[in-house]
Design an enzyme around this catalytic site. Sequence first.
Site, PDB file in Angstrom:
ATOM      1  N   GLU A 188      -0.655   1.152  -5.331  1.00  9.24           N
ATOM      2  CA  GLU A 188      -0.514  -0.094  -4.586  1.00  9.24           C
ATOM      3  C   GLU A 188      -0.481  -1.293  -5.530  1.00  9.24           C
ATOM      4  O   GLU A 188      -1.328  -1.413  -6.414  1.00  9.24           O
ATOM      5  CB  GLU A 188      -1.692  -0.240  -3.622  1.00  9.24           C
ATOM      6  CG  GLU A 188      -1.927   1.022  -2.794  1.00  9.24           C
ATOM      7  CD  GLU A 188      -3.283   1.044  -2.095  1.00  9.24           C
ATOM      8  OE1 GLU A 188      -3.815  -0.041  -1.774  1.00  9.24           O
ATOM      9  OE2 GLU A 188      -3.809   2.145  -1.895  1.00  9.24           O
ATOM     10  N   HIS A 223       0.858  -1.203   0.000  1.00  8.88           N
ATOM     11  CA  HIS A 223       0.000   0.000   0.000  1.00  8.88           C
ATOM     12  C   HIS A 223       0.892   1.251   0.000  1.00  8.88           C
ATOM     13  O   HIS A 223       0.843   2.087   0.920  1.00  8.88           O
ATOM     14  CB  HIS A 223      -0.858  -0.066   1.264  1.00  8.88           C
ATOM     15  CG  HIS A 223      -2.071   0.798   1.296  1.00  8.88           C
ATOM     16  ND1 HIS A 223      -2.024   2.173   1.198  1.00  8.88           N
ATOM     17  CD2 HIS A 223      -3.371   0.480   1.423  1.00  8.88           C
ATOM     18  CE1 HIS A 223      -3.257   2.653   1.277  1.00  8.88           C
ATOM     19  NE2 HIS A 223      -4.095   1.643   1.420  1.00  8.88           N
TER      20      HIS A 223
END
Length: 284
Positions: free
Chosen positions: A259, A158
Site C-alpha cells: 500500500e 490499499h
Amino acid sequence: MPDPASQPGQAEAFRGQPCIRLRAGNGDTALVALHGAQVLSWVSGGRERLYLSPNAVFDGQAAIRGGIPLCFPQFNQRGPLPKHGFARNLTWSADDAQAEASATRLALHLSDDERTRAWWPQAFAARVDVVLSAGRLRVDCTVRNTGAVAWDFTIALHSYLRVDDIAQVGLQGLDGCARWDAVQDARDTQQGPITFAGEYDSVFAAATAPLLLNDGAHRLEIAQSPALGQTVVWNPGAALCARLPDIPADGHAHMLCVEAAQIDTPVVLAPGATWSGGQCLRVP
Ligand code: TA6
C-alpha cells in the site's frame, strides 16, 4: 455503432455494481467500480494481477475486499472516522474514459455532501485517475480543500496484489527502511527481502526506488510518488483470514497488500490547496 472493443472505456455491471472496463492498445484491461473508485481487476499479459476476494460484498455500501481500495480521509483506526475512512464506501462519479497517446485514462470524482459531512465536516473535492497502458497501471489521487478552513487527512492506496502462493513470495526493495511492526508493536529496520509465514502488518518509511514483488516466475514492480511517505505491507495469514467474513479461508495465500500511504504525518491542506500522490504497478 462503434465496436465496444475499440472504445477506451465501456460501462458494465459487475456483481450488480456499475463499473467501467478500460482497454489498452495491447489488450490489457482494467475494471473500475464506481463504488469507491476502486480498481477491481487489472489483466496484463493475459494474467490477472490484482486479488479480488470471491466472497467480497457488492452491496453498494460495504468496502469491497480486493482490488485497489482507497482509504481516505483516514487510514485504519487512526482517528474517529469509520475504519479506513469513507471513500471506499461511497459511489463516485466518472468522466468518460479518454484515449491518450499511449494510455487510457478514467477520472472519478467525489466531493463533500450531507453523508460525508455527517462523518467529517470538511469541504473537499477528491479525484482518482486510473491510467492504463501496456504493462502498467497507475492510480493517482488528488485532493483539494474547497472550504474556508484548513484540515488534514491520511490516505492509502490499499492495493491487493494477486500471488500464486504467499509462501513463495519475496518482496524486495525495503531493505534498510525503518519499519513499525503493527502485529508486535515493535520498531526496527528491514533487513533484506520480506517473506511471509503468518500474519504480517507493517508500516515502512517508503523506499525511493520501486519495489519488486517476486511471485514464483512472475514479477511486479511497485512504485509510489514521494508525496506518499510510507508503504504498508499486509497479509492476514491463515488465522486472521479465517475470521474475516468476506474472504475464503485460503484467500491469504493468494494476496499481498502493498500500500502506498501517507499516514504517519497527516497531510494539511490550506483553503484552496491541492495534494496529489499515486502508485504505479508495472510488469517488468
Ligand atoms: O493496511 C493494513 C490494514 O490496516 C490492516 O491492519 C488490516 O486491518 C487491513 O488494513 C484491512 O482492513 P479492512 O478494514 O479492509 O478489513
